[in-house]
Design a protein around this motif. Structure first.
Motif, PDB file in Angstrom:
ATOM      1  N   SER A 106      20.906   6.194 -31.770  1.00  0.00           N
ATOM      2  CA  SER A 106      20.963   7.412 -30.954  1.00  0.00           C
ATOM      3  C   SER A 106      20.511   8.609 -31.782  1.00  0.00           C
ATOM      4  O   SER A 106      19.806   9.496 -31.288  1.00  0.00           O
ATOM      5  CB  SER A 106      22.380   7.659 -30.433  1.00  0.00           C
ATOM      6  OG  SER A 106      22.813   6.527 -29.736  1.00  0.00           O
ATOM      7  N   GLU A 164      17.428  11.125 -31.061  1.00  0.00           N
ATOM      8  CA  GLU A 164      17.464  12.594 -31.043  1.00  0.00           C
ATOM      9  C   GLU A 164      16.365  13.165 -31.928  1.00  0.00           C
ATOM     10  O   GLU A 164      15.726  14.164 -31.587  1.00  0.00           O
ATOM     11  CB  GLU A 164      18.842  13.090 -31.473  1.00  0.00           C
ATOM     12  CG  GLU A 164      19.789  13.073 -30.281  1.00  0.00           C
ATOM     13  CD  GLU A 164      21.256  13.115 -30.659  1.00  0.00           C
ATOM     14  OE1 GLU A 164      21.582  13.682 -31.720  1.00  0.00           O
ATOM     15  OE2 GLU A 164      22.058  12.564 -29.875  1.00  0.00           O
ATOM     16  N   GLU A 215      13.216  12.943 -30.014  1.00  0.00           N
ATOM     17  CA  GLU A 215      13.114  13.994 -28.992  1.00  0.00           C
ATOM     18  C   GLU A 215      12.687  15.311 -29.640  1.00  0.00           C
ATOM     19  O   GLU A 215      11.836  16.034 -29.109  1.00  0.00           O
ATOM     20  CB  GLU A 215      14.458  14.144 -28.267  1.00  0.00           C
ATOM     21  CG  GLU A 215      14.351  15.093 -27.084  1.00  0.00           C
ATOM     22  CD  GLU A 215      15.694  15.376 -26.431  1.00  0.00           C
ATOM     23  OE1 GLU A 215      16.748  15.131 -27.059  1.00  0.00           O
ATOM     24  OE2 GLU A 215      15.675  15.868 -25.284  1.00  0.00           O
ATOM     25  N   LYS A 216      13.254  15.614 -30.805  1.00  0.00           N
ATOM     26  CA  LYS A 216      12.867  16.834 -31.534  1.00  0.00           C
ATOM     27  C   LYS A 216      11.379  16.794 -31.857  1.00  0.00           C
ATOM     28  O   LYS A 216      10.661  17.790 -31.740  1.00  0.00           O
ATOM     29  CB  LYS A 216      13.655  16.913 -32.854  1.00  0.00           C
ATOM     30  CG  LYS A 216      14.704  17.985 -32.873  1.00  0.00           C
ATOM     31  CD  LYS A 216      15.248  18.154 -34.280  1.00  0.00           C
ATOM     32  CE  LYS A 216      16.746  17.902 -34.256  1.00  0.00           C
ATOM     33  NZ  LYS A 216      17.346  17.679 -35.563  1.00  0.00           N
ATOM     34  N   LYS A 224      13.938   9.789 -26.139  1.00  0.00           N
ATOM     35  CA  LYS A 224      15.255   9.699 -26.785  1.00  0.00           C
ATOM     36  C   LYS A 224      15.796   8.260 -26.752  1.00  0.00           C
ATOM     37  O   LYS A 224      16.507   7.833 -27.651  1.00  0.00           O
ATOM     38  CB  LYS A 224      16.213  10.636 -26.050  1.00  0.00           C
ATOM     39  CG  LYS A 224      17.404  10.998 -26.847  1.00  0.00           C
ATOM     40  CD  LYS A 224      18.070  12.290 -26.441  1.00  0.00           C
ATOM     41  CE  LYS A 224      18.425  12.383 -24.985  1.00  0.00           C
ATOM     42  NZ  LYS A 224      19.226  13.586 -24.699  1.00  0.00           N
TER      43      LYS A 224
END
Ligand SMILES: Cc1cc2nc3c(=O)[nH]c(=O)nc-3n(C[C@H](O)[C@H](O)[C@H](O)COP(=O)(O)O)c2cc1C
Length: 186
Positions: A57, A61, A64-65, A83
C-alpha cells in the motif's frame, strides 16, 4: 524437480496473482538465485527491495505521487488504478541496477546482469510453485520513485517482479519461429 531446459521452454508469465505469496525461506531462495546471475567484474550491480503486506500500500501511495507529479490532473480512476498496482500480487520485488560508473565494465552490462537476476528469480519462483510477471511501465522511470529509492543518476529500476500464486489456467507458451531471429554462419 523440472529439468532446466524444459522449464525455460515452458515458462510463461502470470499476470493474475493471488495469495499465498512466497514464504520468507522461498524469497531468500529467489534472491540467492538472483545473485548468481553472470556478473562481469563481480560488481554485484544490483539492489532488491522486497515489498509485501502493508508495504504494497505504501508503494501504491508512492506510485500515486509519481503519477500526480507527471499529471497533476490525473482522473480519480487513474489515481485509484495506479495506487492499487502493487496490490496485484502478494509480493513485489523491485530490482534496481545499482551500477558502478567509471569502471571498465560498461554500465549497460551491469544493467543487463540485473535483468538476468530478475529472470533467475522469475524462473525460480515458477519452479517453487509460484507465478510471476516482470513489469516496468512509467513507475520504473519516474523521478519520484527513483528519488524515493535513492537511485544515483545512472542507476535503473530494471523491473518490478510481481510474485504470487497464479490464478486460473496457465497459458501455453507462444512458440517463436527461430528462422525470424537466427542465422547460422559457416
Ligand atoms: C524489461 C521488461 C519489462 C516489462 N514490462 C512489462 C509491463 O510493464 N507490463 C506488462 O504487461 N508486461 C511487461 N513485460 C512483459 C511481461 O513480463 C511478459 O514477458 C509478457 O507479458 C509476455 O508473457 P510471457 O513472459 O508469458 O511470454 C516486461 C518484460 C520485460 C523483460
Amino acid at each position: 524437480m523440472t529439468n532446466v531446459v524444459d522449464a525455460l521452454q515452458a515458462r510463461v508469465s502470470s499476470p493474475k496473482l493471488s495469495e499465498p505469496g512466497p514464504t520468507r525461506s522461498h524469497v531468500e531462495t529467489l534472491l540467492r538465485c538472483a545473485v548468481r546471475a553472470p556478473d562481469h567484474g563481480r560488481l554485484k550491480p544490483w539492489r532488491f527491495i522486497v515489498v509485501e503486506g502493508e508495504g504494497r500500500s505504501a508503494l501504491g501511495e508512492l506510485f500515486e505521487k509519481a503519477l500526480l507529479a507527471k499529471d497533476a490532473n490525473a482522473s480519480e480512476q487513474k489515481r485509484d488504478k495506479t495506487k492499487l498496482m502493487p496490490l496485484r500480487a502478494p509480493m513485489v520485488i523491485v530490482a534496481i541496477a545499482n551500477v558502478t560508473t567509471s569502471h571498465k565494465v560498461p554500465v549497460m552490462e551491469q544493467v543487463i546482469a540485473t535483468g538476468v537476476a530478475v529472470q533467475n528469480m522469475q524462473l525460480a519462483a515458477v519452479e517453487l510453485g509460484y507465478g510471476a510477471i516482470w513489469r516496468t511501465g512509467d513507475m520504473a522511470t519516474s523521478s519520484v520513485v527513483r528519488n524515493h529509492f535513492a537511485l544515483e543518476p545512472e542507476d535503473q529500476i530494471v523491473g518490478f517482479l510481481y510474485v504470487g500464486t497464479p490464478v486460473g489456467e496457465a497459458r501455453s507458451p507462444v512458440a517463436q519461429d527461430l528462422g525470424s531471429c537466427v542465422e547460422y554462419w559457416g
